[in-house]
Design an enzyme around this catalytic site. Structure first.
Site, PDB file in Angstrom:
ATOM      1  N   HIS A 156       6.484  -2.052   6.007  1.00 11.20           N
ATOM      2  CA  HIS A 156       5.415  -3.051   5.897  1.00 11.20           C
ATOM      3  C   HIS A 156       5.951  -4.431   6.210  1.00 11.20           C
ATOM      4  O   HIS A 156       7.112  -4.739   5.962  1.00 11.20           O
ATOM      5  CB  HIS A 156       4.778  -3.030   4.507  1.00 11.20           C
ATOM      6  CG  HIS A 156       5.744  -3.195   3.373  1.00 11.20           C
ATOM      7  ND1 HIS A 156       6.502  -2.157   2.887  1.00 11.20           N
ATOM      8  CD2 HIS A 156       6.088  -4.280   2.637  1.00 11.20           C
ATOM      9  CE1 HIS A 156       7.253  -2.584   1.899  1.00 11.20           C
ATOM     10  NE2 HIS A 156       7.041  -3.883   1.721  1.00 11.20           N
TER      11      HIS A 156
ATOM     12  N   HIS B  43       5.026  -8.400   5.411  1.00 16.53           N
ATOM     13  CA  HIS B  43       4.243  -9.343   4.614  1.00 16.53           C
ATOM     14  C   HIS B  43       3.774 -10.470   5.534  1.00 16.53           C
ATOM     15  O   HIS B  43       4.567 -11.017   6.308  1.00 16.53           O
ATOM     16  CB  HIS B  43       5.095  -9.958   3.501  1.00 16.53           C
ATOM     17  CG  HIS B  43       5.654  -8.965   2.527  1.00 16.53           C
ATOM     18  ND1 HIS B  43       5.170  -8.819   1.245  1.00 16.53           N
ATOM     19  CD2 HIS B  43       6.676  -8.078   2.642  1.00 16.53           C
ATOM     20  CE1 HIS B  43       5.869  -7.884   0.624  1.00 16.53           C
ATOM     21  NE2 HIS B  43       6.789  -7.417   1.442  1.00 16.53           N
TER      22      HIS B  43
HETATM   23  P1  5GP Z   1       8.509  -5.016  -0.757  1.00 19.25           P
HETATM   24  O1  5GP Z   1       9.175  -5.531  -2.016  1.00 19.25           O
HETATM   25  O2  5GP Z   1       8.730  -3.540  -0.590  1.00 19.25           O
HETATM   26  O3  5GP Z   1       8.861  -5.808   0.462  1.00 19.25           O
HETATM   27  O4  5GP Z   1       6.952  -5.276  -0.960  1.00 19.25           O
HETATM   28  C1  5GP Z   1       6.087  -4.359  -1.537  1.00 19.25           C
HETATM   29  C2  5GP Z   1       4.786  -5.068  -1.788  1.00 19.25           C
HETATM   30  O5  5GP Z   1       3.797  -4.103  -2.046  1.00 19.25           O
HETATM   31  C3  5GP Z   1       4.813  -6.022  -2.997  1.00 19.25           C
HETATM   32  O6  5GP Z   1       4.504  -7.343  -2.570  1.00 19.25           O
HETATM   33  C4  5GP Z   1       3.751  -5.450  -3.927  1.00 19.25           C
HETATM   34  O7  5GP Z   1       3.000  -6.448  -4.587  1.00 19.25           O
HETATM   35  C5  5GP Z   1       2.894  -4.623  -2.984  1.00 19.25           C
HETATM   36  N1  5GP Z   1       2.238  -3.486  -3.615  1.00 19.25           N
HETATM   37  C6  5GP Z   1       2.828  -2.548  -4.410  1.00 19.25           C
HETATM   38  N2  5GP Z   1       1.930  -1.631  -4.791  1.00 19.25           N
HETATM   39  C7  5GP Z   1       0.742  -1.983  -4.223  1.00 19.25           C
HETATM   40  C8  5GP Z   1      -0.576  -1.409  -4.253  1.00 19.25           C
HETATM   41  O8  5GP Z   1      -0.839  -0.379  -4.872  1.00 19.25           O
HETATM   42  N3  5GP Z   1      -1.538  -2.046  -3.532  1.00 19.25           N
HETATM   43  C9  5GP Z   1      -1.293  -3.197  -2.825  1.00 19.25           C
HETATM   44  N4  5GP Z   1      -2.315  -3.741  -2.176  1.00 19.25           N
HETATM   45  N5  5GP Z   1      -0.060  -3.752  -2.772  1.00 19.25           N
HETATM   46  C10 5GP Z   1       0.940  -3.161  -3.470  1.00 19.25           C
END
Ligand code: 5GP
Ligand code: ZN
Length: 132
Positions: free
Chosen positions: A98, A100
């Site tokens: 993903h 951001h």
């Molecule tokens: P990472 O730390 O892996 O770069 O980012 C993961 C992101 O996924 C975090 O910003 C977190 O808030 C988001 N996230 C985690 N679970 C969910 C969910 O169930 N729904 C949505 N919309 N975002 C999520």
């Protein structure tokens, strides 16, 4: 597969969908940490950039560009930050690739860039390791 983002992509879990096409999806991040925080994902499961194929990367980045331009052309923003973590050591918490997307306006006072603590090694030593 027991993956939150796969379930969101399949419609098995709800999301606030910003954009969708055949291969990619953009939805609001639930973190509530910064206004406009979105996530762009490929619908197919890839853990991160290391296992993601080039065609999927192309499609994802085209979607990211489309959303970035939507932010600036239609939503009143001036810029966007793109953030992405690959691997646990990089801070990736959800193991489905993903990117951001954080829309920005001048003077919004958002600190979307990490405050690094300062390099600890000579730049040339690291350069020798990194250069291709
Ligand atoms: P990472 O730390 O892996 O770069 O980012 C993961 C992101 O996924 C975090 O910003 C977190 O808030 C988001 N996230 C985690 N679970 C969910 C969910 O169930 N729904 C949505 N919309 N975002 C999520
Ligand atoms: Zn997944």
């Amino acid at each position: 597969m027991d993956c939150i983002f796969c379930k969101i992509a399949a419609g098995e879990l709800p999301c606030e969908k910003v954009y969708e096409d055949a291969h990619t999806l953009v939805f609001m991040d639930i973190a509530g940490d910064v206004d406009g925080h979105m996530l762009a994902i490929p619908k197919r499961h890839f853990e991160n950039i290391f296992d993601c194929d080039g065609e999927t990367l192309d499609r994802l980045m085209r979607t990211v560009k489309l959303i970035a331009e939507h932010c600036t052309k239609a939503c009143g923003y001036d810029g966007v930050n793109l953030l992405n973590a690959n691997g646990a050591s990089a801070g990736q918490s959800v193991p489905h690739f993903h990117i951001h997307i954080i829309p920005r306006t001048a003077g919004d006072n958002i600190n979307a860039w990490p405050s690094f603590g300062g390099a600890t090694s000579n730049i040339d030593n690291i350069y020798q390791k990194l250069k291709l």
